[in-house]
Write a protein that holds these residues in place. Structure first.
Motif, PDB file in Angstrom:
ATOM      1  N   TYR A  14       1.212  -1.486   0.248  1.00  0.00           N
ATOM      2  CA  TYR A  14       0.051   0.844  -0.003  1.00  0.00           C
ATOM      3  C   TYR A  14       0.613   1.323  -0.213  1.00  0.00           C
ATOM      4  CZ  TYR A  14      -3.547   3.227   1.247  1.00  0.00           C
ATOM      5  OH  TYR A  14      -4.549   3.713   1.137  1.00  0.00           O
ATOM      6  N   ASP A  15       0.602   2.322  -0.810  1.00  0.00           N
ATOM      7  CA  ASP A  15       1.729   3.563  -0.929  1.00  0.00           C
ATOM      8  C   ASP A  15       0.842   4.232  -0.330  1.00  0.00           C
ATOM      9  OD1 ASP A  15       4.001   2.279  -2.406  1.00  0.00           O
ATOM     10  OD2 ASP A  15       2.748   2.313  -4.334  1.00  0.00           O
ATOM     11  N   VAL A  16       1.418   5.500   0.581  1.00  0.00           N
ATOM     12  CA  VAL A  16       0.429   6.743   1.127  1.00  0.00           C
ATOM     13  C   VAL A  16       1.529   7.757  -0.031  1.00  0.00           C
ATOM     14  CG1 VAL A  16      -0.028   8.236   2.143  1.00  0.00           C
ATOM     15  CG2 VAL A  16      -0.921   5.450   2.619  1.00  0.00           C
ATOM     16  N   LYS A  17       0.777   8.796  -0.671  1.00  0.00           N
ATOM     17  CA  LYS A  17       1.957  10.150  -1.077  1.00  0.00           C
ATOM     18  C   LYS A  17       1.076  10.707  -0.150  1.00  0.00           C
ATOM     19  CE  LYS A  17       2.725   7.722  -5.533  1.00  0.00           C
ATOM     20  NZ  LYS A  17       2.637   8.214  -7.087  1.00  0.00           N
ATOM     21  N   ASN A  18       1.667  12.163  -0.440  1.00  0.00           N
ATOM     22  CA  ASN A  18       1.887  13.061  -0.757  1.00  0.00           C
ATOM     23  C   ASN A  18       1.867  13.495   1.452  1.00  0.00           C
ATOM     24  OD1 ASN A  18       1.949  14.511  -2.753  1.00  0.00           O
ATOM     25  ND2 ASN A  18       0.110  14.054  -3.221  1.00  0.00           N
ATOM     26  N   VAL A  19       2.928  12.562   2.166  1.00  0.00           N
ATOM     27  CA  VAL A  19       2.530  12.609   3.201  1.00  0.00           C
ATOM     28  C   VAL A  19       3.265  14.039   4.636  1.00  0.00           C
ATOM     29  CG1 VAL A  19       3.042  11.413   5.868  1.00  0.00           C
ATOM     30  CG2 VAL A  19       2.105  10.595   3.908  1.00  0.00           C
ATOM     31  N   ASN A  20       2.612  14.548   4.845  1.00  0.00           N
ATOM     32  CA  ASN A  20       2.759  16.221   5.328  1.00  0.00           C
ATOM     33  C   ASN A  20       3.781  15.614   6.704  1.00  0.00           C
ATOM     34  OD1 ASN A  20       2.358  17.938   3.480  1.00  0.00           O
ATOM     35  ND2 ASN A  20       0.632  17.721   4.349  1.00  0.00           N
ATOM     36  N   TYR A  21       3.321  14.678   8.101  1.00  0.00           N
ATOM     37  CA  TYR A  21       3.502  14.119   8.885  1.00  0.00           C
ATOM     38  C   TYR A  21       3.032  13.568   9.892  1.00  0.00           C
ATOM     39  CZ  TYR A  21      -0.329  16.488  11.720  1.00  0.00           C
ATOM     40  OH  TYR A  21      -1.785  16.753  11.276  1.00  0.00           O
ATOM     41  N   ILE A  22       3.095  12.796  10.418  1.00  0.00           N
ATOM     42  CA  ILE A  22       3.177  10.924  11.204  1.00  0.00           C
ATOM     43  C   ILE A  22       2.581  11.028  12.490  1.00  0.00           C
ATOM     44  CG2 ILE A  22       4.225   9.795   9.402  1.00  0.00           C
ATOM     45  CD1 ILE A  22       5.889   8.622  11.040  1.00  0.00           C
ATOM     46  N   ALA A  23       2.457  10.337  12.736  1.00  0.00           N
ATOM     47  CA  ALA A  23       1.455  10.088  14.359  1.00  0.00           C
ATOM     48  C   ALA A  23       2.112   9.010  14.611  1.00  0.00           C
ATOM     49  CB  ALA A  23       0.329  10.845  14.780  1.00  0.00           C
ATOM     50  N   VAL A  24       2.357   8.472  15.495  1.00  0.00           N
ATOM     51  CA  VAL A  24       2.894   6.708  16.037  1.00  0.00           C
ATOM     52  C   VAL A  24       1.899   6.356  17.552  1.00  0.00           C
ATOM     53  CG1 VAL A  24       4.696   6.413  14.342  1.00  0.00           C
ATOM     54  CG2 VAL A  24       5.683   6.911  15.770  1.00  0.00           C
ATOM     55  N   LYS A  25       1.592   5.690  17.523  1.00  0.00           N
ATOM     56  CA  LYS A  25       1.368   5.416  18.907  1.00  0.00           C
ATOM     57  C   LYS A  25       2.736   4.429  19.608  1.00  0.00           C
ATOM     58  CE  LYS A  25      -2.289   1.986  20.972  1.00  0.00           C
ATOM     59  NZ  LYS A  25      -3.203   1.236  20.691  1.00  0.00           N
ATOM     60  N   SER A  26       2.871   5.230  20.549  1.00  0.00           N
ATOM     61  CA  SER A  26       3.493   4.865  21.771  1.00  0.00           C
ATOM     62  C   SER A  26       2.855   4.541  23.117  1.00  0.00           C
ATOM     63  CB  SER A  26       4.173   6.258  22.464  1.00  0.00           C
ATOM     64  OG  SER A  26       3.561   6.609  22.975  1.00  0.00           O
ATOM     65  N   SER A  27       3.855   3.984  24.503  1.00  0.00           N
ATOM     66  CA  SER A  27       3.278   3.154  25.036  1.00  0.00           C
ATOM     67  C   SER A  27       1.574   3.655  26.374  1.00  0.00           C
ATOM     68  CB  SER A  27       3.656   2.743  26.196  1.00  0.00           C
ATOM     69  OG  SER A  27       4.392   4.336  26.781  1.00  0.00           O
ATOM     70  N   SER A  28       1.110   4.604  25.732  1.00  0.00           N
ATOM     71  CA  SER A  28       0.281   5.604  26.228  1.00  0.00           C
ATOM     72  C   SER A  28      -0.652   6.569  25.093  1.00  0.00           C
ATOM     73  CB  SER A  28       0.494   6.556  27.880  1.00  0.00           C
ATOM     74  OG  SER A  28       1.645   6.862  27.585  1.00  0.00           O
ATOM     75  N   SER A  29      -0.068   6.962  24.166  1.00  0.00           N
ATOM     76  CA  SER A  29      -0.265   8.398  23.544  1.00  0.00           C
ATOM     77  C   SER A  29       0.667   8.075  22.161  1.00  0.00           C
ATOM     78  CB  SER A  29       0.042   9.155  23.949  1.00  0.00           C
ATOM     79  OG  SER A  29       1.595   9.358  24.470  1.00  0.00           O
ATOM     80  N   PHE A  30       0.114   9.166  21.512  1.00  0.00           N
ATOM     81  CA  PHE A  30       0.632   9.130  19.462  1.00  0.00           C
ATOM     82  C   PHE A  30       1.767  10.237  20.057  1.00  0.00           C
ATOM     83  CE2 PHE A  30      -3.370   7.095  18.851  1.00  0.00           C
ATOM     84  CZ  PHE A  30      -2.973   6.253  17.194  1.00  0.00           C
ATOM     85  N   THR A  31       2.766   9.781  19.221  1.00  0.00           N
ATOM     86  CA  THR A  31       3.563  10.774  19.019  1.00  0.00           C
ATOM     87  C   THR A  31       4.160  10.958  17.973  1.00  0.00           C
ATOM     88  OG1 THR A  31       5.287   9.360  20.864  1.00  0.00           O
ATOM     89  CG2 THR A  31       6.250  11.100  19.107  1.00  0.00           C
ATOM     90  N   THR A  32       4.016  12.700  17.433  1.00  0.00           N
ATOM     91  CA  THR A  32       4.351  13.393  15.756  1.00  0.00           C
ATOM     92  C   THR A  32       5.742  13.503  15.702  1.00  0.00           C
ATOM     93  OG1 THR A  32       2.090  14.215  16.912  1.00  0.00           O
ATOM     94  CG2 THR A  32       3.348  15.515  14.787  1.00  0.00           C
ATOM     95  N   ILE A  33       5.881  13.105  14.626  1.00  0.00           N
ATOM     96  CA  ILE A  33       6.769  12.915  13.600  1.00  0.00           C
ATOM     97  C   ILE A  33       7.003  14.049  12.478  1.00  0.00           C
ATOM     98  CG2 ILE A  33       8.412  12.267  13.335  1.00  0.00           C
ATOM     99  CD1 ILE A  33       8.271   9.381  14.081  1.00  0.00           C
ATOM    100  N   THR A  34       7.475  14.901  12.368  1.00  0.00           N
ATOM    101  CA  THR A  34       7.304  16.096  11.381  1.00  0.00           C
ATOM    102  C   THR A  34       8.845  16.555  11.168  1.00  0.00           C
ATOM    103  OG1 THR A  34       8.003  17.660  12.344  1.00  0.00           O
ATOM    104  CG2 THR A  34       5.524  17.160  12.271  1.00  0.00           C
ATOM    105  N   GLU A  35       8.539  17.211   9.596  1.00  0.00           N
ATOM    106  CA  GLU A  35       9.833  17.371   8.436  1.00  0.00           C
ATOM    107  C   GLU A  35      10.891  15.618   7.876  1.00  0.00           C
ATOM    108  OE1 GLU A  35      10.803  21.045  10.686  1.00  0.00           O
ATOM    109  OE2 GLU A  35       9.187  22.155   9.744  1.00  0.00           O
ATOM    110  N   ASP A  36      11.714  16.431   8.174  1.00  0.00           N
ATOM    111  CA  ASP A  36      13.188  15.797   7.843  1.00  0.00           C
ATOM    112  C   ASP A  36      12.705  14.574   8.979  1.00  0.00           C
ATOM    113  OD1 ASP A  36      13.282  16.537   5.294  1.00  0.00           O
ATOM    114  OD2 ASP A  36      15.290  18.036   5.582  1.00  0.00           O
ATOM    115  N   LYS A  37      12.838  15.093  10.115  1.00  0.00           N
ATOM    116  CA  LYS A  37      12.966  13.938  11.377  1.00  0.00           C
ATOM    117  C   LYS A  37      11.826  12.455  10.807  1.00  0.00           C
ATOM    118  CE  LYS A  37      12.778  17.603  14.391  1.00  0.00           C
ATOM    119  NZ  LYS A  37      12.271  18.290  15.577  1.00  0.00           N
ATOM    120  N   ILE A  38      11.208  11.845   9.760  1.00  0.00           N
ATOM    121  CA  ILE A  38      10.733  11.598   9.696  1.00  0.00           C
ATOM    122  C   ILE A  38      11.826  10.119   8.855  1.00  0.00           C
ATOM    123  CG2 ILE A  38       8.943  10.608   7.887  1.00  0.00           C
ATOM    124  CD1 ILE A  38       7.657  12.829   7.974  1.00  0.00           C
TER     125      ILE A  38
END
Length: 74
Positions: A14-38
């Protein structure tokens, strides 16, 4: 922006294009990852949300075996 390519154990992908930022599930919440940190962050294969220019895509970690991340040219 980024392009994500998800590969599952059953051979589907599955492909997803034009992603600006992501949120990944951590142990108790979601963590946002942005820009070149991705490109440099440790992104666990877990449930995540990808925020694109057209909306939000939710990805399940069920049977997910690989994530490829490419930076798209502006």
């Amino acid at each position: 922006m980024f392009q994500f390519h998800f590969v599952y154990s059953d051979g589907n992908s599955y492909d997803v294009k034009n992603v600006n930022y992501i949120a990944v599930k951590s142990s108790s919440s979601f963590t946002t990852i942005t820009e070149d940190k991705i490109l440099t962050a440790f992104i666990p294969i877990r449930s995540m949300c990808l925020y694109t220019t057209n909306g939000v895509v939710s990805i399940s970690d069920s049977e997910l075996i690989r994530i490829d991340i490419l930076k798209q040219e502006s």
